[in-house]
Design a protein around this motif. Structure first.
Motif, PDB file in Angstrom:
ATOM      1  N   GLU A  94      -9.347  11.547  63.618  1.00 14.01           N
ATOM      2  CA  GLU A  94      -8.990  11.374  61.978  1.00 14.01           C
ATOM      3  C   GLU A  94      -7.758  10.380  62.240  1.00 14.01           C
ATOM      4  O   GLU A  94      -7.752   9.518  61.318  1.00 14.01           O
ATOM      5  N   THR A  95      -7.070  10.364  63.197  1.00 17.19           N
ATOM      6  CA  THR A  95      -5.807   9.401  63.279  1.00 17.19           C
ATOM      7  C   THR A  95      -6.266   8.059  63.706  1.00 17.19           C
ATOM      8  O   THR A  95      -5.864   7.068  62.810  1.00 17.19           O
ATOM      9  N   ARG A  97      -9.477   6.944  62.336  1.00 15.42           N
ATOM     10  CA  ARG A  97     -10.029   6.659  61.236  1.00 15.42           C
ATOM     11  C   ARG A  97      -8.771   5.906  59.789  1.00 15.42           C
ATOM     12  O   ARG A  97      -9.063   4.981  59.469  1.00 15.42           O
ATOM     13  N   ARG A  98      -7.692   6.975  59.994  1.00 14.04           N
ATOM     14  CA  ARG A  98      -6.715   6.525  59.024  1.00 14.04           C
ATOM     15  C   ARG A  98      -5.967   5.198  59.538  1.00 14.04           C
ATOM     16  O   ARG A  98      -5.731   4.425  58.461  1.00 14.04           O
ATOM     17  N   THR A  99      -6.094   4.918  60.560  1.00  9.96           N
ATOM     18  CA  THR A  99      -5.465   3.832  60.966  1.00  9.96           C
ATOM     19  C   THR A  99      -6.138   2.563  60.644  1.00  9.96           C
ATOM     20  O   THR A  99      -5.404   1.595  60.393  1.00  9.96           O
ATOM     21  N   GLU A 101      -8.257   2.354  58.551  1.00  6.78           N
ATOM     22  CA  GLU A 101      -8.147   2.033  57.008  1.00  6.78           C
ATOM     23  C   GLU A 101      -6.928   1.269  56.666  1.00  6.78           C
ATOM     24  O   GLU A 101      -6.903   0.500  55.854  1.00  6.78           O
ATOM     25  N   ALA A 102      -5.887   1.624  57.195  1.00  5.02           N
ATOM     26  CA  ALA A 102      -4.536   1.047  56.877  1.00  5.02           C
ATOM     27  C   ALA A 102      -4.160  -0.190  57.391  1.00  5.02           C
ATOM     28  O   ALA A 102      -3.603  -1.083  56.862  1.00  5.02           O
ATOM     29  N   PHE A 134      -0.751   7.055  63.166  1.00  2.00           N
ATOM     30  CA  PHE A 134      -0.272   8.021  62.305  1.00  2.00           C
ATOM     31  C   PHE A 134       0.044   9.253  63.067  1.00  2.00           C
ATOM     32  O   PHE A 134      -0.612   9.761  63.964  1.00  2.00           O
ATOM     33  N   GLN A 136       2.122  13.438  61.957  1.00  2.00           N
ATOM     34  CA  GLN A 136       2.254  14.186  61.017  1.00  2.00           C
ATOM     35  C   GLN A 136       3.535  15.099  61.221  1.00  2.00           C
ATOM     36  O   GLN A 136       4.224  15.583  59.966  1.00  2.00           O
ATOM     37  N   LEU A 146      -2.543  13.324  63.390  1.00  2.00           N
ATOM     38  CA  LEU A 146      -3.388  13.807  62.334  1.00  2.00           C
ATOM     39  C   LEU A 146      -4.489  14.704  62.734  1.00  2.00           C
ATOM     40  O   LEU A 146      -4.982  15.559  61.911  1.00  2.00           O
TER      41      LEU A 146
END
Ligand SMILES: Cc1ncc(COP(=O)(O)O)c(C=O)c1O
Length: 558
Positions: A94-95, A97-99, A101-102, A134, A136, A146
């Motif tokens: 997940e970390t 994936r979000r990275t 994306e950003a 990322f 949390q 994440l």
């Protein structure tokens, strides 16, 4: 006027011109002798040369054997790399994936991603060991990502985290509660500013304080004040030292504009002292005491780790001696001595580097941890240097403002930090700090050495850097093994670790265990291949040759 007297006058002018040029030449020579021999000591040349370095990379075929390793070693490396890659994609899914994306939209992410490893390996590393930007939550000395993975924090959040994240979380919360009624009013102050100023004066031993929004700004203001009061143009900084990203203090690579009024000199050198003694245009000398760990070398980042020549060694006594000599020359020549304690302030000792090395400065810059968890920069100085106007010349001012200076939330969080420093608990925390962290570093070094791992720690109190004892082109891989073992570093990798002072023996034992496990795994995967023919020199030569070949024979453009 007769011919005789006319030619005499010409001779006189000629002789004066020759004398002036000899004196100028002598000064030029002295300046060039005071520059460090490395490229970092010649910022203009470094920038020019850096601009000539062509991009090329190893692709899948050479990635695992760029040092000429045989097929069996390359295959072990390939296996280890694939295992790590799978672990990154599953454990950090997940970390990652979000990275991803950003990172298309955040330029900072793109930049740091490109500079984690030497560029020849970048493409494959970024593709297969993807970035994880990322997180949390934090607790004790750990940070959770994440995906719920808990990491021991060795990053220190760029040095900010001195007292532990829980302290700063509470400081921000309590601080904001105290100024809540006021809110974000800027211009007029919340009274908490008075106590902050008083404590900072006491800690720094100086008369006045100005608040800014970052360390970079604090340094800008300190240098501007020095130039204003001395009416001199130049600042002296030392080779390799970081003082933020303002152009004048970051000449060379990374700054598109030449810094014409900056001298970069060799630290701890007689030649530098000679320049300070003889030049009349020097307003200030900027010292970053963190350099004591790696004098004249740049901030150690793994993207520059093409071999194992990174060295570090901290000698407190020798550096204190150097600062004393620098202090004496600055006093003698009315040069403003600025300690940039943005990184080391409140980490080495309550009174920062001034107390730690026993040398007073004229101006001191602080930042990072001083904000109690919020953004900050501060300058402390003597009255006559901090003044921004002249009583007798109302138009002659030294302007410095900043919308967010003295923001009530920041001042309140800072107050929590500064008040804590006044407690007996804080005094006890600083007692024996050097011994504690040096013993921890040495204990880890003994374990690394017993396991015959080519890794050694050098430290300056709780600030550590990782050195490598066997020539290798792959040391930068260690950062990925460390992460796999649950240790969090900054994007510069193993070059700088900063521990928070709330590490218990048990916490540290866990870190040491994981550190050794990471290095063992890396060794087992063949990255430190034993070949006596490989030296740091041969590695450098190979890389240089590769670069030259790429420049001479660039690939056909598509
Ligand atoms: C010694 C020193 N000075 C100045 C700065 C710049 O501070 P900031 O990043 O808050 O602008 C840093 C940042 O790392 C630093 O270490």
């Amino acid at each position: 006027m007769t011919w005789g007297s006319l030619s005499l006058a010409f001779y006189g002018i000629g002789a004066a011109a020759v004398a002036t040029s000899v004196a100028t030449l002598k000064k030029r020579l002295e300046l060039s002798q005071a520059k460090h021999k490395s490229l970092a000591g010649h910022s203009r040349m470094a920038r020019r040369l850096a601009g000539l370095v062509p991009f090329y990379d190893y692709g899948d075929d050479r990635f695992f054997c760029s040092d000429g390793a045989p097929a069996d070693v390359a295959s072990r490396r390939r296996g280890g790399f694939a295992r790590l890659s799978t672990l990154y994609r599953t454990r950090f899914a997940e970390t990652v994936r979000r990275t991803a994306e950003a990172s298309e939209s955040i330029s900072d992410l793109k930049f740091i991603d490109a500079y984690r490893v030497p560029f020849q390996y970048r493409r494959k590393v970024t593709a297969d060991l993807p970035s994880t930007a990322f997180v949390q939550s934090t607790r004790g000395v750990t940070v959770t990502d994440l995906d719920g993975n808990c990491f021991y924090d060795l990053s220190g959040s760029y040095g900010i985290n001195v007292l532990g994240y829980d302290f700063y979380k509470a400081a921000v919360e309590r601080g904001i509660a105290r100024v809540r009624d006021l809110g974000p009013v800027l211009g007029p102050y919340h009274p908490v500013v008075i106590e902050n100023t008083n404590i900072l004066k006491e800690i720094s031993g100086l008369d006045e304080v100005s608040f800014h929004m970052s360390g970079t700004e604090a340094v800008m203001q300190a240098v501007r004040l020095a130039r204003y009061h001395t009416k001199r143009s130049h600042l002296v900084r030392f080779c390799g030292a970081y003082h933020g990203w303002w152009g004048d203090v970051q000449p060379g690579i990374g700054n598109p504009v030449p810094a014409h009024e900056t001298y970069t000199l060799t630290e701890m050198s007689e030649e530098a002292l000679r320049v300070l003694r003889t030049r009349r245009n020097i307003a200030c000398v900027l010292v970053n005491p963190l350099q004591a760990l790696h004098v004249n070398a740049s901030d150690a980042t793994d993207s520059a780790l093409i071999d194992s020549s990174r060295t570090a060694h901290f000698d407190r006594k020798a550096y204190a001696e150097w600062l004393k000599r620098l202090r004496a020359v600055c006093s003698e020549r009315n040069i403003v001595l600025i300690f940039d304690e943005v990184f080391v302030g409140f980490r080495l000792a309550k009174g920062g580097a001034q107390e730690y090395f026993g040398v007073p400065a004229d101006l001191v810059t602080y930042g990072k941890t001083l904000g109690g968890g919020l953004p900050i920069g501060a300058v402390c100085g003597k009255h006559h240097l901090m003044k921004r106007f002249r009583d007798d010349r109302p138009g002659d001012i030294c302007f410095a403002r900043g919308t967010f200076n003295s923001h009530p939330y920041v001042m309140a969080a800072m107050n929590e930090f500064l008040r804590y420093l006044q407690t007996q608990e804080a005094t006890a925390l600083y007692r024996g700090l050097d011994t504690l962290w040096s013993e921890r570093a040495q204990a880890l070094n003994r374990r690394l050495s017993a396991e015959q791992l080519p890794v050694a720690i050098a430290n300056m109190s709780s600030i550590w850097t990782v050195c490598y004892t066997q020539p290798s082109r792959y040391n930068w891989m260690l950062q990925y093994y460390l992460r796999a073992e649950g240790l969090l570093l900054t994007w510069t990798g193993t070059g700088r670790l900063a521990f928070s002072l709330n590490y218990t023996e048990a916490d540290f034992a866990a870190v040491a265990e994981r550190f050794v496990a990471a290095a063992k795994a890396m060794k087992a995967d063949g990255w430190w291949w034993d070949n006596p023919a490989i030296t740091n020199k041969t590695i450098k030569r190979t890389v240089l040759k590769e670069m030259m070949m790429r420049r001479l024979f660039p690939p056909p453009s598509r």
